[in-house]
Design an enzyme around this catalytic site. Sequence first.
Site, PDB file in Angstrom:
ATOM      1  N   ASP A  88       2.427  -7.124 -10.633  1.00 57.29           N
ATOM      2  CA  ASP A  88       3.597  -7.707  -9.959  1.00 57.29           C
ATOM      3  C   ASP A  88       4.425  -8.590 -10.912  1.00 57.29           C
ATOM      4  OD1 ASP A  88       2.345  -6.454  -7.857  1.00 57.29           O
ATOM      5  OD2 ASP A  88       2.465  -8.128  -6.472  1.00 57.29           O
TER       6      ASP A  88
ATOM      7  N   GLY B 113       4.699  -7.108   0.759  1.00 57.21           N
ATOM      8  CA  GLY B 113       4.279  -6.223  -0.327  1.00 57.21           C
ATOM      9  C   GLY B 113       5.382  -6.006  -1.347  1.00 57.21           C
ATOM     10  N   LEU B 114       6.444  -6.827  -1.287  1.00 49.71           N
ATOM     11  CA  LEU B 114       7.577  -6.614  -2.195  1.00 49.71           C
ATOM     12  C   LEU B 114       7.594  -7.630  -3.351  1.00 49.71           C
ATOM     13  CD1 LEU B 114      10.311  -5.701   0.463  1.00 49.71           C
ATOM     14  CD2 LEU B 114       8.938  -4.147  -0.932  1.00 49.71           C
ATOM     15  N   GLY B 115       6.459  -8.283  -3.552  1.00 46.58           N
ATOM     16  CA  GLY B 115       6.302  -9.101  -4.765  1.00 46.58           C
ATOM     17  C   GLY B 115       7.029 -10.431  -4.757  1.00 46.58           C
ATOM     18  N   SER B 116       7.172 -11.057  -3.564  1.00 44.13           N
ATOM     19  CA  SER B 116       7.940 -12.307  -3.546  1.00 44.13           C
ATOM     20  C   SER B 116       7.210 -13.430  -4.287  1.00 44.13           C
ATOM     21  CB  SER B 116       8.327 -12.714  -2.127  1.00 44.13           C
ATOM     22  OG  SER B 116       7.364 -13.514  -1.544  1.00 44.13           O
TER      23      SER B 116
ATOM     24  N   ALA C 229       7.595 -12.968  -8.043  1.00 46.48           N
ATOM     25  CA  ALA C 229       8.965 -13.215  -8.507  1.00 46.48           C
ATOM     26  C   ALA C 229       9.245 -14.717  -8.575  1.00 46.48           C
ATOM     27  CB  ALA C 229       9.966 -12.518  -7.580  1.00 46.48           C
TER      28      ALA C 229
ATOM     29  N   PRO D 259      11.800 -10.567   1.077  1.00 44.61           N
ATOM     30  CA  PRO D 259      11.018 -10.809   2.293  1.00 44.61           C
ATOM     31  C   PRO D 259       9.579 -11.163   1.933  1.00 44.61           C
ATOM     32  CG  PRO D 259      12.152  -8.675   2.375  1.00 44.61           C
ATOM     33  CD  PRO D 259      12.392  -9.229   1.014  1.00 44.61           C
TER      34      PRO D 259
HETATM   35  C1  MEV Z   1      -0.156  -5.643  -5.097  1.00 45.53           C
HETATM   36  O1  MEV Z   1       1.253  -5.597  -5.256  1.00 45.53           O
HETATM   37  C2  MEV Z   1      -0.809  -4.540  -5.867  1.00 45.53           C
HETATM   38  C3  MEV Z   1      -2.324  -4.465  -5.746  1.00 45.53           C
HETATM   39  O2  MEV Z   1      -2.730  -3.358  -6.548  1.00 45.53           O
HETATM   40  C4  MEV Z   1      -2.982  -5.738  -6.257  1.00 45.53           C
HETATM   41  C5  MEV Z   1      -2.799  -5.951  -7.750  1.00 45.53           C
HETATM   42  O3  MEV Z   1      -2.664  -5.004  -8.493  1.00 45.53           O
HETATM   43  O4  MEV Z   1      -2.843  -7.131  -8.154  1.00 45.53           O
HETATM   44  C6  MEV Z   1      -2.769  -4.204  -4.322  1.00 45.53           C
END
Ligand code: MEV
Length: 332
Positions: A156, A109-112, A115, A105
């Site tokens: 990420d 915040g799930l790293g799309s 990836a 998705p």
């Molecule tokens: C984002 O997935 C994680 C953060 O800490 C940003 C980063 O570390 O690049 C918010």
Amino acid sequence: MVRVTWSAPGKVIICGEHFVVYGGLAVAAAIDKRAYSTVSLRDDRIVRIGSKQIGTAEWLDGKLVKESSKGVGDRLEAYRKMVEALLEKYGRRKGVSVTVDSQIPRASGLGSSAAIAVATAGALLDALEADFTTEDVVNASLVAESELHYRPSGIDPTVSALGGVIRFRRGSKPQRIEPQKAFELLVIESGRPRRTGEMVRKVAQFRELHINLFDKLMEVSDMVAGEVELAIQNNRIERLGSLMTVSHNLLRAIGVSSRELDEIIDRALRAGAYGAKLTGGGGGGAVIAVASEEVTRQLISRHSDRYTFHRVVLPQEGARREKAEGKEGQPG
Ligand code: MEV
């Protein structure tokens, strides 16, 4: 024709996000949703990037020459920069076509985005028959990540490339955490999109205002991360949950939670989850929780009209080659 497909997983951050940007310790894990990228080498000089979810754009010598609808070129620009940097580095004067398809998705915040970058960098380096390591894939992905986010720590793409559960500190070699046995996290999508860059900027402002306080909170966050590592290694899931809730409260203190995320966490805790927290940039996006089987089922059946749930078993595999055609010794 050389045609190579790689896939790479999305991620959750189990603790330490945001602090990790300033050298704090974080623990993160690859999830079971993946992005796929297929790279074909071309005989002309066109760089074409197509995403099932966004659209397609083409560039000739760095200039946008075609897009499937207005704005697609801009949205794919970060990946174009990464692809062209790799073509340049490996001395290839011709173009490529990249086709991306992601199950992760977006804006959750799930790293799309990481990836997609990792799968594309891996497939391109593989198609170019480059002599490369996982670190090269991560470094290439950071070209795209730096365009997409403000001050990315690199966590990420590192987790996406390596897979598993990872202990990460900027500037140090990432370490794999080996859980005694597989364990489950519940991912709850709030449905509210978030922008990591904006949240990282917000934290930068908070830190400027309260530098000493921020450093103390980071010390506590590091302590939590150390304990999270032990809890995972020793399969202490209840303990892991309560540490995750502490991590959430630290993130709340630096201003990256939201009413909606707090509400989801409150619901999970009231239902009897061992712990819950926001994951990734915050402000919206997803929450992760750990709970018994019974509480997990109860949460899903009560709230699935409002939120999207994913049950994720950890650890999961990192980036990998899915298919290769037309390379030396392979059919093409
Ligand atoms: C984002 O997935 C994680 C953060 O800490 C940003 C980063 O570390 O690049 C918010």
